[in-house]
Design a protein around this motif. Sequence first.
Motif, PDB file in Angstrom:
ATOM      1  N   LYS A 352      39.809  29.511  32.095  1.00 47.12           N
ATOM      2  CA  LYS A 352      40.607  29.597  33.323  1.00 47.12           C
ATOM      3  C   LYS A 352      41.879  28.768  33.187  1.00 47.12           C
ATOM      4  O   LYS A 352      42.721  29.077  32.361  1.00 47.12           O
ATOM      5  CB  LYS A 352      39.769  29.209  34.536  1.00 47.12           C
ATOM      6  CG  LYS A 352      38.693  30.246  34.845  1.00 47.12           C
ATOM      7  CD  LYS A 352      38.027  30.013  36.188  1.00 47.12           C
ATOM      8  CE  LYS A 352      37.069  31.165  36.485  1.00 47.12           C
ATOM      9  NZ  LYS A 352      36.317  30.950  37.725  1.00 47.12           N
ATOM     10  N   ASP A 513      38.205  41.600  26.986  1.00 51.40           N
ATOM     11  CA  ASP A 513      38.125  40.948  28.303  1.00 51.40           C
ATOM     12  C   ASP A 513      37.497  41.929  29.281  1.00 51.40           C
ATOM     13  O   ASP A 513      37.661  43.150  29.166  1.00 51.40           O
ATOM     14  CB  ASP A 513      39.505  40.514  28.806  1.00 51.40           C
ATOM     15  CG  ASP A 513      39.385  39.467  29.919  1.00 51.40           C
ATOM     16  OD1 ASP A 513      38.309  38.844  30.032  1.00 51.40           O
ATOM     17  OD2 ASP A 513      40.370  39.278  30.656  1.00 51.40           O
ATOM     18  N   SER A 515      36.835  42.922  33.443  1.00 50.38           N
ATOM     19  CA  SER A 515      37.482  42.767  34.747  1.00 50.38           C
ATOM     20  C   SER A 515      36.632  41.880  35.661  1.00 50.38           C
ATOM     21  O   SER A 515      35.440  41.635  35.392  1.00 50.38           O
ATOM     22  CB  SER A 515      37.714  44.132  35.396  1.00 50.38           C
ATOM     23  OG  SER A 515      36.482  44.729  35.722  1.00 50.38           O
ATOM     24  N   ALA A 516      37.235  41.451  36.779  1.00 47.60           N
ATOM     25  CA  ALA A 516      36.588  40.485  37.667  1.00 47.60           C
ATOM     26  C   ALA A 516      35.264  41.010  38.207  1.00 47.60           C
ATOM     27  O   ALA A 516      34.291  40.254  38.336  1.00 47.60           O
ATOM     28  CB  ALA A 516      37.536  40.130  38.810  1.00 47.60           C
ATOM     29  N   ASN A 553      43.376  40.411  35.393  1.00 44.66           N
ATOM     30  CA  ASN A 553      43.709  39.473  36.480  1.00 44.66           C
ATOM     31  C   ASN A 553      42.413  39.083  37.186  1.00 44.66           C
ATOM     32  O   ASN A 553      41.642  39.937  37.620  1.00 44.66           O
ATOM     33  CB  ASN A 553      44.669  40.146  37.479  1.00 44.66           C
ATOM     34  CG  ASN A 553      45.315  39.130  38.399  1.00 44.66           C
ATOM     35  OD1 ASN A 553      44.679  38.204  38.890  1.00 44.66           O
ATOM     36  ND2 ASN A 553      46.605  39.303  38.640  1.00 44.66           N
ATOM     37  N   THR A 554      42.187  37.800  37.293  1.00 41.36           N
ATOM     38  CA  THR A 554      40.931  37.318  37.891  1.00 41.36           C
ATOM     39  C   THR A 554      40.895  37.518  39.403  1.00 41.36           C
ATOM     40  O   THR A 554      39.842  37.390  40.017  1.00 41.36           O
ATOM     41  CB  THR A 554      40.745  35.822  37.585  1.00 41.36           C
ATOM     42  OG1 THR A 554      41.889  35.097  38.061  1.00 41.36           O
ATOM     43  CG2 THR A 554      40.585  35.579  36.098  1.00 41.36           C
ATOM     44  N   GLN A 555      42.060  37.819  40.013  1.00 41.93           N
ATOM     45  CA  GLN A 555      42.098  37.965  41.466  1.00 41.93           C
ATOM     46  C   GLN A 555      42.303  39.424  41.922  1.00 41.93           C
ATOM     47  O   GLN A 555      42.261  39.701  43.106  1.00 41.93           O
ATOM     48  CB  GLN A 555      43.218  37.097  42.061  1.00 41.93           C
ATOM     49  CG  GLN A 555      42.969  35.611  41.873  1.00 41.93           C
ATOM     50  CD  GLN A 555      44.065  34.774  42.515  1.00 41.93           C
ATOM     51  OE1 GLN A 555      44.756  35.225  43.415  1.00 41.93           O
ATOM     52  NE2 GLN A 555      44.214  33.552  42.054  1.00 41.93           N
ATOM     53  N   ASN A 590      45.821  34.848  35.996  1.00 43.15           N
ATOM     54  CA  ASN A 590      45.235  34.382  37.257  1.00 43.15           C
ATOM     55  C   ASN A 590      46.279  34.506  38.363  1.00 43.15           C
ATOM     56  O   ASN A 590      47.242  33.750  38.400  1.00 43.15           O
ATOM     57  CB  ASN A 590      44.779  32.925  37.098  1.00 43.15           C
ATOM     58  CG  ASN A 590      44.059  32.416  38.326  1.00 43.15           C
ATOM     59  OD1 ASN A 590      43.816  33.168  39.265  1.00 43.15           O
ATOM     60  ND2 ASN A 590      43.726  31.140  38.326  1.00 43.15           N
TER      61      ASN A 590
END
Length: 1128
Positions: A352, A513, A515-516, A553-555, A590
Amino acid sequence: MRAALTWRDQAEHCIYDLAFKPDGSQLIIAAGNRLLVYDTSDGTLIQPLKGHKDTVYCVAYAKDGKRFASGSADKSVIIWTSKLEGILKYTHNDSIQCVSYNPLTHQLASCSSSDFGLWSPEQKSVSKHKASSKITCCSWTNDGQYLALGMFNGIVSIRNKNGEEKVKIERTGGVSSPIWSICWNPSSRWERFWSRADQQEESDNSHVEEIPELKSRPGNRHCSETQVEDQQEEVNFSLDERNDTLAVADWGQKLSFYQLSGKQIGKDRVLNFDPCCVSYFTKGEYILLGGSDKQVSLFTKDGVRLGTIGEQSSWVWTCKAKPDSNYVAVGCQDGTISFYQLIFSTVHGLYKDRYAYRDSMTDVIVQHLITEQKVRIKCRELVKKIAIYKNRLAIQMPEKILIYELYSDDSSDMYYRVKEKIVKKFECNLLVVCSDHIILCQEKRLQCLSFSGVKEREWLMESLIRYIKVIGGPPGREGLLVGLKNGQILKIFVDNVFAIVLLKQSTAVRCLDMSASRNKLAVVDENDTCLVYDIHTKELLFQEPNANSVAWNTQCEDMLCFSGGGYLNIKASNFPVHQQKLQGFVVGYNGSKIFCLHVFSMSAVEVPQSAPMYQYLERKMFKEAYQIACLGVTDADWKELAMEALEGLEFETAKKAFTRIRDLRYLELISSIEERKKHGENVNELFLADVYAYQGKFHEAAKLYKKSGHENLALDMYSDLRMFDYAKDFLRSGDPKDTKMLIKKQADWAKNINEPKAAVEMYLSAGEHMKAIEISGDHGWVDTLIEVARKLDKAEREPLLKCAFYFKKLDNPGYAAETYMKVGDLKALVHLYVETLRWEEAFALSEKHPEFKDDVYVPYAQWLAENDRFEEAQKAFHKAGRQSEAVRVLEQLTHNAVVESRFNDAAYYYWMLSMQCLDIAQENEQQKTEMLQKFHHFQHLAEVYHVYHYIQRYTEEPFSFHLPETLFNISRFLLHSLTKETPLGISKVNTLFALAKQSKALGAYKLARHAYDKLQGLQIPARFQKSIELGSLTIRSKPFHDSEQGGSEFVPVVVNRAVLQSLSRRDVLIKRWPKPLRWQYYRSLLPDASITMCPSCFQMFHTEDYELLVLQHNCCPFCRRRIDESNQ
């Protein structure tokens, strides 16, 4: 760290020394009795240099690159130019062991077995100094102030520039540990000091904490903090000496460090071989050591061994780093010359917003990418691998793994403490840390170890593991995302021995990676292609070329970014990719921050999410666009989103966006529309028309107003905007009310844009006379005002009076009078005459209309008074019936006359006051008694001041026109009148002085003596002092009795009415006082003395005196009544 051989050459003789040209382009090798000059770029031998007759032991280049020196067993030193020409030669008594140039002054130190010499270009001779033992090596401090000499007997001698010994370091080994190589750390202490000061200042300004340093051993928080403070203290305390660090390598197989003062730094480092050479990198961060172990070793500046640079087949006699680079040259016993490039790999970990990386090979720095805080962990050993996850940090060193944890759960906490230590050597390609485990990856094998070092689980893959990442999960049950070289992608849970295959692709995996929401998987393969899959259906959603790394994107579920080819690519949903320039690799995404690794530096790049937001806006997906905007866009983007949502009548999104940019105007519009909707209004066209009007799209708004049947709103809008030509299109069939309103608004606009003439015409045509009059009056247009006033009906009082007001203001009283006459406002006309000082017209008007008498005479009297015409003012007040003002003016005039010693005027004013009191007594029965008392009082004062006028002139002026008898009688009269109180301004001294002088002159000595005696009791002015004193003395010589003794007391003769009637008319003088006073009758008992009485003030005078005064002044000397010629 690994060493790559760049080039190698073989000389015929042993290589004892080498030196780089300061710019790094050439390498000078001491081989046999020759010097070999190499091109460092490719190892080409440029030229061999002959000049020595025996083996060359040492060579050194001056810091300015202009010359270099060589020393040989033939006892000579040769100075060479950079053009490879020998220019100077000098000798010692023994073979030359070492040479060194001063880094600042370019003074050359040359050392032989028995002495050392110092030579500089500006001196002809070489100054030589004896040595107590054989000198094997020498080195200058970085500031050029001191020279350290290493002796065969184990002693280090530190000399100044003149060769005088300042410090002698005697070491424990003594003769059994001969010193073979020494070197000062080349980093400038001053350069370091200032750079530290700059960093400290920058740190203070930006409120970023200085990096604390934590020892890598278990301990509580307080201990660690104390260590930080102690270390900081140590740095500050020894700042002046610490950077002047001398590295000493001896054949007791030890490496030691000393300060300039001779104090040893730390303990001796045992080497287990005989060191033949020691040297620093240019910036002093690393040390090179070579010797009997037939290899070159790399150490930190603190003496921690980092690794080997190229193993050789014989002893290494010399090794040095190329200036300002990572290249190393090595010279061996067998004549081998090797040139290596050191490659320092990046050892780091990211979770993070925390990034941990290796620094100086033995330290770990943890950086918070959001707050920019950093913390340094000093490990004192080579750091091989780093892993970070949540509050855990794992560091692998050659013989152990340390696991750290954060002190607290605070997201901004940066203090780590050692949680566990696994003392065991591990070989692995990748290291991962979880909440309770560490994961070691070695080629195809994955091992899961507990923090105590116990292996709990192992997975063996089909192919080489290329990528591994922790994707979160409960503590002890975290999930790992693993990518293999054969294209397989797996999910592994640390508590489950079975790996789950997510999907298989044909190309090798480079980066992964998820996704969230864990619904999508992004993969970068070996062909630099970014592929995105749906995890559940295994379907390939899309792919993009030119990718070297990828991050979701974590959000925001639908956004990812990938880097490659010098560009950053942002992709939202299925929209086209948005590109911008960016160097490095994307490692995290992020919100609006993208974490990018470029070379060895990690940075958080703020990237506006404008492009994907506009992509959603184009498809009218306002809520999704709002979610993207929340990640971070510019104010202009927020405004665009708000406007688009508003036009799309998506009021909730528009309200949020306008709130974000604090646009109250549009928020009010939205609020009003919402209120109207609550009340049942649901005409979207009308709402959109209001929006267009707010946005300035007036024609579109007008069309919508017309379409929705609200033409009046379009008319109002165009009228408010002064767009009258457009407004006329919306007039309803010539409605006069609307037309008048439009003309009025047009006139208002003309007035505001400074077109008053046009405004006046429009106002007049709209019947707005008042506004037309105001504009004309403010601009001084009298002609327009006259025209308006004459056209107006006399019933329109307000505009006519406004015209009259402006006529007065513009100095046209004639037109003002005409206007007032038209209106019939006589009072205003009187005020006009008064204000313009046209008194004659005012008097004429007051004669016709007595009710305005006060309005005329009072201002007239005030005007007279203001112009110093007080007597006329008093009469005017009197005439206006303002008795109190008339009396007040007179009282002020009287007071001023007395103060200014104008006693004749004072008498006149008192007489006038008395007569006014008599008038008041006649008119006002209630004040009759009081006014009569005042009348008599003022009459008395008038007489007193009238006669004192002559006394005052007599005492002040040098000559007198009056007979002594007159002055004598005046003085007596005054003295009898001043028995009770003395009026203001009248002097008893003057009166007594005049009486004394006249009495003496007339032979009334008794009275004169009495007057002089009275004077003695008064305060006499200096100018009379001598005269009075002289008079007082001379009067004593006169008789005590007067020549004429006075008779009995005078008693007036009072007769009755019958006697009075019997007297002759000519013998009686009558004072004919008006009522309520009674007449008074007088008869002179001295028939020879002719008496005249003034018919106005009833004062009696000697006829001759009266006539003389009348001839002089043409008025009564007392009341100043004018005497007509006929009367005279």
